[in-house]
Design an enzyme around this catalytic site. Structure first.
Site, PDB file in Angstrom:
ATOM      1  N   GLY A  36      31.603  75.631 -20.258  1.00 30.33           N
ATOM      2  CA  GLY A  36      30.371  75.369 -18.991  1.00 30.33           C
ATOM      3  C   GLY A  36      30.111  76.963 -18.329  1.00 30.33           C
ATOM      4  O   GLY A  36      29.349  77.716 -18.743  1.00 30.33           O
ATOM      5  N   GLN A  38      32.611  79.583 -17.154  1.00 33.35           N
ATOM      6  CA  GLN A  38      33.290  80.726 -18.059  1.00 33.35           C
ATOM      7  C   GLN A  38      33.544  80.553 -19.540  1.00 33.35           C
ATOM      8  O   GLN A  38      33.947  81.544 -20.121  1.00 33.35           O
ATOM      9  CB  GLN A  38      34.532  80.965 -17.276  1.00 33.35           C
ATOM     10  CG  GLN A  38      34.658  81.522 -15.740  1.00 33.35           C
ATOM     11  CD  GLN A  38      34.264  82.986 -16.041  1.00 33.35           C
ATOM     12  OE1 GLN A  38      34.812  83.618 -16.885  1.00 33.35           O
ATOM     13  NE2 GLN A  38      33.738  83.718 -14.828  1.00 33.35           N
ATOM     14  N   ALA A  98      37.152  69.932 -10.506  1.00 33.74           N
ATOM     15  CA  ALA A  98      37.043  68.684 -10.601  1.00 33.74           C
ATOM     16  C   ALA A  98      37.580  67.931 -12.081  1.00 33.74           C
ATOM     17  O   ALA A  98      38.296  66.979 -12.039  1.00 33.74           O
ATOM     18  CB  ALA A  98      35.697  67.869 -10.154  1.00 33.74           C
ATOM     19  N   HIS A 121      40.984  80.565 -12.386  1.00 29.43           N
ATOM     20  CA  HIS A 121      40.904  79.965 -10.902  1.00 29.43           C
ATOM     21  C   HIS A 121      42.180  79.592 -10.666  1.00 29.43           C
ATOM     22  O   HIS A 121      42.656  78.853 -11.334  1.00 29.43           O
ATOM     23  CB  HIS A 121      39.701  79.171 -10.868  1.00 29.43           C
ATOM     24  CG  HIS A 121      39.527  79.005  -9.389  1.00 29.43           C
ATOM     25  ND1 HIS A 121      39.596  79.891  -8.406  1.00 29.43           N
ATOM     26  CD2 HIS A 121      38.749  77.716  -8.827  1.00 29.43           C
ATOM     27  CE1 HIS A 121      38.961  79.370  -6.912  1.00 29.43           C
ATOM     28  NE2 HIS A 121      38.473  78.251  -7.624  1.00 29.43           N
TER      29      HIS A 121
END
Length: 345
Positions: A36, A38, A98, A121
């Site tokens: 998506g 990265q 999520a 992250h």
């Protein structure tokens, strides 16, 4: 390296060149899970830099087709998520926060001893009591967080440049986590890497996204635009003075030379006004940033994100919010201004 009088651990391509990174990872297979934000930039940069890379994605979806378009071959370098994880020695977990929570039960069985679990992250690990993402013993848990979008990472790579990244080690089970994470950081196209922790990365990232990177800057731009419009200025004038001059003229200059240079190299009228009004803006907004940081640090922001993103109608509500932003007068004016830039005709 010294930053403003403070020493920090920084790794550059001089002391850790690409050739060294290739040597460190010569026996590794990197599986990029998620295609998506990265995933495309990091996977293609690694591939183009000569590393062994595969992509794991749900077959039949839009991102699967995008991966095929980008040159990933089903059955050779593109697999379903579980098969990619099974084949890999390094699993780059680049799904959204999520989606990481949702997919984690399918990832965990493939985290066998000696593998590395890589994040960009710190959310899933820092808030593991809320996300349920608890890595097993026996694996390295590492992070490389490019300071920009995957699109920027790829674009700068193709230009022969690098996007700076932070790196962190949460768990070093093999004794080689540091050389692994630095090699991966160099491989994905980092300009240089600076040390952090998973917790500090997510605190700074969530504060930045809600602050000067997106939330605060949109709020500031909209406030100025509205004041100009309310005082009779046209949409074109209000947008050019608020956004276009900032992004097209000033940002490139202070990105290159610093805001201190900007203050020293503008008209005396602009200089005096900027110096005088800097203080009131700082004093007004700092309490908001302090409140924001507290909300991030105590986990409230993370929980809001988890709760909201988990609602069945979240996507529908999000589209309405984004549509309202897109169709606001300021950004409709911006669309016209962008079309009128000289390079577009």
């Amino acid at each position: 390296m010294n930053f403003g009088g403070v020493d920090e651990n920084v790794v550059t391509r001089d002391e850790f060149p690409l050739e060294k990174a290739r040597e460190v990872l010569k026996n590794e297979t990197v599986a990029v899970i998620g295609y998506g934000v990265q995933g495309p930039g990091q996977s293609m940069n690694l591939r183009d830099n000569g590393f062994r890379v595969i992509v794991g994605q749900r077959k039949g979806g839009k991102t699967w087709e995008k991966a095929v378009t980008d040159g990933w071959v089903p059955g050779e370098t593109l697999f379903e998520i579980e098969e990619a994880c099974q084949r890999a020695t390094v699993i780059q977990y680049l799904l959204s926060d999520a989606a990481q929570i949702e997919v984690w039960p399918r990832i965990k069985p493939h985290l066998t001893a000696g593998k590395a679990l890589y994040f960009s992250h710190g959310f899933g690990i820092t808030y593991k009591e809320r996300t349920g993402i608890v890595p097993p013993d026996g694996i390295d848990v590492i992070l490389v967080a490019p300071k920009g979008s995957g699109t920027s990472l790829r674009r700068m790579f193709l230009q022969g440049r690098g996007l700076n990244s932070s790196y962190a080690i949460f768990q070093d089970a093999t004794g080689h986590a540091k050389e692994r994470v630095i090699a991966l950081g160099i491989g994905v196209g980092s300009g240089y890497l600076f040390e952090t922790t998973f917790r500090k990365e997510v605190y700074s990232d969530l504060t930045g996204e809600r602050g000067t990177l997106m939330g605060a800057i949109q709020g500031l731009l909209l406030a100025q635009y509205e004041v100009l419009r309310e005082n009779g200025h046209s949409p074109s004038e209000a947008f050019n003075e608020t956004v276009e001059e900032l992004t097209q003229s000033l940002m490139p200059l202070f990105a290159e030379n610093g805001m201190d240079w900007m203050y020293a190299n503008c008209s005396t009228t602009a200089q005096r006004g900027a110096l005088d009004w800097m203080g009131p803006f700082h004093d007004t907004t700092k309490p908001v940033f302090e409140k924001l940081y507290r909300e991030v640090a105590c986990g409230n922001e993370a929980q809001r994100s988890i709760d909201t993103n988990g609602k069945p109608d979240y996507r529908e509500g999000l589209e309405k919010e984004l549509k309202a932003l897109r169709e606001s007068e300021m950004w409709r004016a911006g669309a016209v201004v962008r079309r009128l830039r000289p390079e577009n005709y």
